[in-house]
Scaffold this active site. Structure first.
Site, PDB file in Angstrom:
ATOM      1  N   TYR A  67       0.851  -1.194   0.000  1.00 11.09           N
ATOM      2  CA  TYR A  67       0.000   0.000   0.000  1.00 11.09           C
ATOM      3  C   TYR A  67       0.885   1.242   0.000  1.00 11.09           C
ATOM      4  CZ  TYR A  67      -4.239   2.651   1.259  1.00 11.09           C
ATOM      5  OH  TYR A  67      -5.309   3.506   1.282  1.00 11.09           O
ATOM      6  N   TYR A  84      -5.679   5.451  -7.028  1.00 13.46           N
ATOM      7  CA  TYR A  84      -5.795   5.306  -5.580  1.00 13.46           C
ATOM      8  C   TYR A  84      -7.227   4.951  -5.222  1.00 13.46           C
ATOM      9  CZ  TYR A  84      -5.584   6.400  -0.602  1.00 13.46           C
ATOM     10  OH  TYR A  84      -5.645   6.327   0.768  1.00 13.46           O
TER      11      TYR A  84
END
Length: 386
Positions: free
Chosen positions: A290, A340
């Site tokens: 991430y 994102y």
């Protein structure tokens, strides 16, 4: 033996102006995921998303045409909850609470409510998170980049890591995105000099150390191994899944810890994943990390036990994370390069790689570790070829 498997993935385009509601984006991604595996919407009896998502499981069910739902949940902690949605789906399927579960995330994070703005903290007013922010925002620590910058500066001091080290990660992920047609930054790589010349957001973070703000949606379909055998796509096993919330955990502002750079929540997840999977994470073929901010990627890999403290930067400089390296990471370009969607696009990329259908297909992609946001209560998974 693990029985829950990922059988379908779907996504919208990643943009800065979707022109659609978040509900519609989630519906589009969900229908694409169901079409991917050949299941009708009426076969879905479970749905999981995040508390931050504006589309409730009930509204998605009504819009898409799910059957009666026997399991529906929302997961806390923003970017830390992505893998946890799939974990909940896995638990529901294996416990017999649902047969087919859709996990989804849809947001207009650029054209709508932007998480990177200080004013966005107001959405938490009235709860305990809002009270916590009230102790920080008056002193200027009001955005995620500000929280990360304080931790990153300490990490640099203790390990010798530099802004150029962070920049090499940004350059690598933009390189991966440049050959991924689905990425927002397709055909737009950057140089280390461009990273260094990009504006400061909060020192030591440049603009190109920070993830994109993206409009879009991604959905994942989870069902049993028995049902997976008859579906259109090769299934991907959810070999392990875990959450972690550490002692003195704060939401990106872990300043009460003895060591503010200690990502204990990630270590809690890593220990569980190794125990469940029955293997060291160092044995896996690739990683989806991430990448909301470049420093947290390096710190998270070390907390996951893949490298000793301060050594991930050397692995980066040596090319180990390249597509042809010994441990490739984020072949799709990650949040910095592709889009994102709170980690959901990373989950979809792991599935594509294991299926063998990714744009930047790796030579070895049978097993993967997938992580959710670092520096917050978090989650992770190990996925494997079925």
């Amino acid at each position: 033996m693990t029985t829950a498997q990922i059988v379908g993935i779907g996504a919208t385009e990643f943009s800065k102006e979707s022109g659609r509601s978040e509900l519609r984006l989630s519906a589009e991604a969900t229908l694409a995921a169901l079409a991917d595996c050949g299941l009708p919407p009426s076969s879905v009896d479970g749905a999981v998303t995040m508390t931050y998502d504006s589309t409730t499981p009930g509204e998605l069910a009504r819009s898409v045409g799910f059957g009666p739902l026997t399991f529906f949940q929302r997961v806390e902690y923003g970017g830390g909850g992505g893998c946890a949605t799939v974990l909940l789906a896995k638990l529901a399927v294996e416990a017999g609470l649902a047969k087919t579960v859709v996990c989804y995330r849809g947001l207009n994070e650029r054209s709508g409510q932007r998480f990177g703005r200080a004013a966005n903290s107001g959405r938490l007013a009235g709860d305990s998170d809002g009270a916590r922010i009230g102790w920080q925002a008056p002193f200027g620590v009001a955005v995620p980049a500000g929280h990360t910058a304080l931790v990153a500066r300490r990490y640099m001091h203790e390990t010798g890591t530099t802004s150029e080290d962070f920049g090499r990660l940004s350059v690598l992920l933009r390189k991966h995105a440049a050959t991924n047609p689905a990425a927002y930054f397709y055909q737009r790589p950057i140089t280390l000099d461009e990273h260094q010349q990009s504006p400061w957001i909060v020192e030591p973070l440049h603009l190109l150390d920070c993830c994109q703000e993206t409009d879009g949606a991604v959905a994942v379909v989870v069902t049993s191994a028995e049902r997976a055998r008859d579906l259109a796509q090769p299934a991907v096993r959810i070999l392990a899944g875990a959450q972690g919330l550490a002692v003195e955990q704060d939401h990106m502002a872990n300043y009460a810890r003895a060591d503010v750079t200690d990502a204990e929540e990630s270590r809690i997840v890593a220990r569980q994943l190794e125990a469940q999977a029955g293997m060291s994470l160092r044995e896996l073929d690739f990683g989806i990390f991430y990448d909301h901010f470049t420093p947290l990627v390096l710190m998270q890999m070390e907390a996951y036990g893949l490298f000793n403290r301060g050594e991930s930067r050397h692995a980066l400089a040596d090319g180990r994370f390249e597509l042809d390296g010994t441990f490739p990471i984020n072949p799709h370009g990650g949040h910095l390069g592709e889009g994102y969607i709170h980690g959901f696009n990373g989950i979809a990329e792991a599935v594509r790689q294991i299926r063998g259908t990714a744009a930047n297909q790796l030579a070895r992609a049978d097993t993967a570790v997938v992580t959710s946001g670092g520096a917050v209560p978090t989650s992770g998974m190990v996925l494997a070829r079925a």
